[in-house]
Write an enzyme that holds these catalytic residues in place. Structure first.
Site, mmCIF file in Angstrom:
data_model
loop_
_atom_site.group_PDB
_atom_site.id
_atom_site.type_symbol
_atom_site.label_atom_id
_atom_site.label_comp_id
_atom_site.label_asym_id
_atom_site.label_seq_id
_atom_site.Cartn_x
_atom_site.Cartn_y
_atom_site.Cartn_z
ATOM 1 N N LYS A 88 -15.716 -37.245 -0.133
ATOM 2 C CA LYS A 88 -15.072 -38.054 -1.111
ATOM 3 C C LYS A 88 -15.806 -39.304 -1.518
ATOM 4 C CE LYS A 88 -11.412 -37.924 -2.796
ATOM 5 N NZ LYS A 88 -10.862 -36.995 -4.102
ATOM 6 N N TYR B 293 -14.260 -35.112 5.261
ATOM 7 C CA TYR B 293 -13.255 -35.133 4.382
ATOM 8 C C TYR B 293 -13.807 -36.519 3.555
ATOM 9 C CZ TYR B 293 -9.533 -36.824 1.648
ATOM 10 O OH TYR B 293 -8.564 -37.561 0.434
ATOM 11 N N ASN C 76 1.041 -44.715 14.378
ATOM 12 C CA ASN C 76 1.699 -43.398 14.323
ATOM 13 C C ASN C 76 3.006 -43.225 14.968
ATOM 14 O OD1 ASN C 76 -0.274 -42.509 12.473
ATOM 15 N ND2 ASN C 76 -1.551 -41.763 13.936
ATOM 16 N N THR D 299 -9.981 -42.016 -1.935
ATOM 17 C CA THR D 299 -8.981 -42.395 -0.814
ATOM 18 C C THR D 299 -9.940 -43.729 -0.345
ATOM 19 O OG1 THR D 299 -8.596 -41.631 1.625
ATOM 20 C CG2 THR D 299 -10.701 -40.699 0.639
ATOM 21 N N ASP D 300 -8.972 -44.236 0.831
ATOM 22 C CA ASP D 300 -9.301 -45.593 1.415
ATOM 23 C C ASP D 300 -10.287 -45.221 2.598
ATOM 24 O OD1 ASP D 300 -7.281 -44.567 2.845
ATOM 25 O OD2 ASP D 300 -6.411 -46.508 3.186
ATOM 26 N N GLU D 301 -10.136 -43.850 2.916
ATOM 27 C CA GLU D 301 -10.956 -43.196 4.039
ATOM 28 C C GLU D 301 -12.456 -43.469 3.774
ATOM 29 O OE1 GLU D 301 -9.157 -39.768 5.705
ATOM 30 O OE2 GLU D 301 -7.300 -40.406 5.088
HETATM 31 P P1 NAD Z 1 -3.375 -31.838 -2.169
HETATM 32 O O1 NAD Z 1 -4.289 -31.134 -1.078
HETATM 33 O O2 NAD Z 1 -1.798 -31.618 -2.236
HETATM 34 O O3 NAD Z 1 -3.609 -31.118 -3.569
HETATM 35 C C1 NAD Z 1 -4.883 -30.866 -4.134
HETATM 36 C C2 NAD Z 1 -4.780 -30.037 -5.254
HETATM 37 O O4 NAD Z 1 -6.012 -29.586 -5.746
HETATM 38 C C3 NAD Z 1 -4.022 -28.437 -4.892
HETATM 39 O O5 NAD Z 1 -3.254 -28.399 -5.934
HETATM 40 C C4 NAD Z 1 -5.151 -27.564 -5.153
HETATM 41 O O6 NAD Z 1 -4.815 -26.244 -5.563
HETATM 42 C C5 NAD Z 1 -6.192 -28.308 -5.998
HETATM 43 N N1 NAD Z 1 -7.673 -27.773 -5.784
HETATM 44 C C6 NAD Z 1 -7.983 -27.593 -4.544
HETATM 45 N N2 NAD Z 1 -9.460 -26.902 -4.887
HETATM 46 C C7 NAD Z 1 -9.592 -26.978 -6.116
HETATM 47 C C8 NAD Z 1 -10.623 -26.438 -6.986
HETATM 48 N N3 NAD Z 1 -11.899 -26.154 -6.241
HETATM 49 N N4 NAD Z 1 -10.398 -26.363 -8.294
HETATM 50 C C9 NAD Z 1 -9.125 -26.718 -8.896
HETATM 51 N N5 NAD Z 1 -8.283 -27.272 -8.158
HETATM 52 C C10 NAD Z 1 -8.234 -27.002 -6.879
HETATM 53 O O7 NAD Z 1 -3.770 -33.316 -2.177
HETATM 54 P P2 NAD Z 1 -3.270 -34.676 -2.700
HETATM 55 O O8 NAD Z 1 -2.762 -35.060 -1.265
HETATM 56 O O9 NAD Z 1 -2.234 -34.470 -3.610
HETATM 57 O O10 NAD Z 1 -4.421 -35.716 -2.867
HETATM 58 C C11 NAD Z 1 -5.039 -35.536 -4.458
HETATM 59 C C12 NAD Z 1 -6.192 -36.413 -4.605
HETATM 60 O O11 NAD Z 1 -5.700 -37.797 -4.030
HETATM 61 C C13 NAD Z 1 -7.266 -35.668 -3.645
HETATM 62 O O12 NAD Z 1 -8.330 -36.123 -4.464
HETATM 63 C C14 NAD Z 1 -7.168 -36.866 -2.472
HETATM 64 O O13 NAD Z 1 -8.653 -37.192 -1.976
HETATM 65 C C15 NAD Z 1 -6.611 -38.262 -3.029
HETATM 66 N N6 NAD Z 1 -5.930 -39.044 -2.248
HETATM 67 C C16 NAD Z 1 -4.852 -38.508 -1.370
HETATM 68 C C17 NAD Z 1 -4.118 -39.381 -0.548
HETATM 69 C C18 NAD Z 1 -3.106 -38.798 0.114
HETATM 70 O O14 NAD Z 1 -2.525 -39.408 1.058
HETATM 71 N N7 NAD Z 1 -2.579 -37.609 0.136
HETATM 72 C C19 NAD Z 1 -4.528 -40.386 -0.529
HETATM 73 C C20 NAD Z 1 -5.554 -41.311 -1.389
HETATM 74 C C21 NAD Z 1 -6.348 -40.396 -2.069
HETATM 75 P P1 TYD Z 2 -2.415 -37.144 8.231
HETATM 76 O O1 TYD Z 2 -1.229 -37.192 7.496
HETATM 77 O O2 TYD Z 2 -3.430 -35.974 8.260
HETATM 78 O O3 TYD Z 2 -3.336 -38.238 7.122
HETATM 79 P P2 TYD Z 2 -4.958 -38.873 7.522
HETATM 80 O O4 TYD Z 2 -5.605 -38.237 8.664
HETATM 81 O O5 TYD Z 2 -5.651 -38.810 6.158
HETATM 82 O O6 TYD Z 2 -4.639 -40.250 7.579
HETATM 83 O O7 TYD Z 2 -2.483 -38.135 9.479
HETATM 84 C C1 TYD Z 2 -1.861 -39.469 9.744
HETATM 85 C C2 TYD Z 2 -1.918 -39.896 10.808
HETATM 86 O O8 TYD Z 2 -1.203 -38.847 11.835
HETATM 87 C C3 TYD Z 2 -3.450 -39.701 11.406
HETATM 88 O O9 TYD Z 2 -3.668 -40.722 12.298
HETATM 89 C C4 TYD Z 2 -3.346 -38.320 12.452
HETATM 90 C C5 TYD Z 2 -1.875 -38.332 12.644
HETATM 91 N N1 TYD Z 2 -1.411 -37.013 12.845
HETATM 92 C C6 TYD Z 2 -0.815 -36.629 14.127
HETATM 93 O O10 TYD Z 2 -0.734 -37.397 15.001
HETATM 94 N N2 TYD Z 2 -0.229 -35.582 14.311
HETATM 95 C C7 TYD Z 2 -0.410 -34.460 13.462
HETATM 96 O O11 TYD Z 2 -0.021 -33.366 13.595
HETATM 97 C C8 TYD Z 2 -0.919 -34.837 12.191
HETATM 98 C C9 TYD Z 2 -0.898 -34.057 11.042
HETATM 99 C C10 TYD Z 2 -1.369 -36.121 12.005
#
Ligand code: NAD
Ligand code: TYD
Length: 377
Positions: free
Chosen positions: A187, A183, A282, A135-137
């Site tokens: 990462k 988180y 947001n 992630t970019d975080e």
């Molecule tokens: P998500 O929470 O939707 O899915 C995570 C998946 O991992 C789930 O299917 C869960 O069952 C599985 N999982 C969790 N713990 C596990 C374990 N111990 N063993 C096996 N499986 C396990 O997450 P996502 O949003 O799809 O993100 C996927 C990846 O991409 C993550 O690594 C996240 O850090 C990264 N990422 C997400 C975003 C975003 O905006 N969602 C952006 C950048 C990077």
């Molecule tokens: P989120 O979807 O949790 O992603 P991330 O924290 O990884 O960026 O949140 C996106 C943005 O929205 C973040 O600035 C937090 C804000 N947010 C709210 O204001 N209310 C909410 O209920 C949630 C879930 C997020």
């Protein structure tokens, strides 16, 4: 060429899009979706590919070193695309241990099992790949030195109409890691372990850092699906703080396409940032969601604005994320395909059309979990 690939976290949001893309695009590959099925994993996300001959699901915890080492040998794995993780910042604030366990120790278990198996082969690391999706975080937060927004230096197809940048700085691949939430700290740590396995043992690794994803099949704890569902059900929309925080949004299928390109063509030991130059405050994004849902449901314009409810801010809430993905665009020719307003409309329609999916993943327990965390102010 036949390949045996494990995609971890394939039952989650982004993972399910990556699995679908690979299963459909590469019938000659053997695609194994490895997932523990935590609250965020849902096999209903993959109904359309579950019967394909090149797809297999394995329920496994990535922390289970022995089981994964066995799987590597049984399936002769030569590629790992690692997405499994605990992914929600608010949960990490409540329960950092689970994040360290899964994201750090789980990643380490995969790396060590891959190392032992690949080093036991005659051709060792030849043709192998360990690709970590991050992630970019991990880069921390950017200042908002243009709070009203300025003309941005870059644009892509994904950039919203009238696209603005809220600072003159961006996350680059060279930006120093500076994670703030449990988180992002977990990462960052796992990214470092992945790079350490390249630098120490010569494992062919790649790390990519992507901005916020949106689209179908996202668990409704994240901003976009949560708010679409709440608008539909006339429930309050909990905006953290003043709603001024900025996130950079990318349609999930564009991320999956980038993962495909980078897995096949990316340079070993490199890092690529993935993002569409699409910054949104947001509160502005929330207003777009309200407008889109109201339009589709046939409500008068502005009907759901009264649902906006300002609540206490997230602890350590990062002010602004904005990613520069020029390297990926120039070196590997990737670019986003979907303009943001189109992507949001497509996403809203998907959630409204798939209420059964939403009902299945929404539970009262989940809402209770947050009860003591955010209070209306
Ligand atoms: P998500 O929470 O939707 O899915 C995570 C998946 O991992 C789930 O299917 C869960 O069952 C599985 N999982 C969790 N713990 C596990 C374990 N111990 N063993 C096996 N499986 C396990 O997450 P996502 O949003 O799809 O993100 C996927 C990846 O991409 C993550 O690594 C996240 O850090 C990264 N990422 C997400 C975003 C975003 O905006 N969602 C952006 C950048 C990077
Ligand atoms: P989120 O979807 O949790 O992603 P991330 O924290 O990884 O960026 O949140 C996106 C943005 O929205 C973040 O600035 C937090 C804000 N947010 C709210 O204001 N209310 C909410 O209920 C949630 C879930 C997020």
């Amino acid at each position: 060429m036949k390949r045996n690939i494990v995609i971890t976290g394939g039952a989650g949001f982004i993972g399910s899009h990556v699995v679908r893309l690979f299963v459909n695009k590469y019938p000659e590959y053997n695609i194994i979706n490895l997932d523990k099925l935590t609250y965020a994993g849902n096999l209903a996300n993959l109904k359309d590919v579950e019967d394909k001959p090149n797809y297999k699901f394995v329920k496994m915890d990535i922390c289970d070193f022995d089981a994964f080492y066995q799987l590597m040998q049984d399936e002769k794995i030569d590629g790992i695309i690692h997405l499994a993780a605990e992914s929600h910042v608010d949960r990490s604030i409540k329960d950092p241990f689970t994040f360290a366990k899964t994201n750090v120790m789980g990643t380490l278990a995969l790396l060590q099992a891959a190392k032992l198996y690949w080093e036991s082969l005659p051709d060792k690391y030849e043709g192998k790949r360990f690709y970590h999706i991050s992630t970019d975080e991990v880069y921390g937060t950017l200042s908002m030195n243009h709070p009203e927004g300025v003309e941005p230096p870059f644009k892509t197809v994904a950039s919203s109409e009238g696209h603005k940048a809220y600072g003159d700085n961006f996350f680059y691949e060279t930006t120093k890691y500076d994670p703030h939430s449990p988180y992002s700290a977990s990462k960052a740590s796992s990214d470092h372990f992945v790079r350490a396995y390249h630098d120490t043992y010569g494992m062919p690794t790649i790390v990519t850092n992507c901005s916020n994803n949106y689209g179908p099949y996202q668990f409704p704890e994240k901003l976009i699906p949560l708010f679409i569902n709440n608008i539909r059900n006339r429930k309050p929309l909990p905006v953290y703080g003043k709603g001024e925080n900025v996130r950079d949004w990318l349609f999930v299928e564009d991320h999956a396409r980038a993962i495909d390109i980078i897995f096949h063509e990316g340079q070993v030991a490199e890092t690529y940032n993935i993002g569409g130059f699409n910054e949104w405050k947001n509160i502005d994004l929330i207003k777009v969601m309200i407008k889109t849902v109201d339009k589709i449901l046939g409500n008068p314009e502005g009907h759901s604005l009264d649902l906006i409810t300002y609540v206490t801010d997230r602890l350590g809430h990062d002010a602004r994320y904005a990613i520069d993905s020029t390297k990926l665009q120039k070196e590997l020719g990737w670019e986003p395909s979907l303009q943001f307003e189109e992507g949001i409309e497509k996403t809203v329609r998907w959630y409204l059309d798939n209420q059964e999916w939403m009902d299945n993943v929404t539970s009262g327990d989940y809402l209770k979990y947050y009860e003591d965390m955010y209070k209306t102010i």
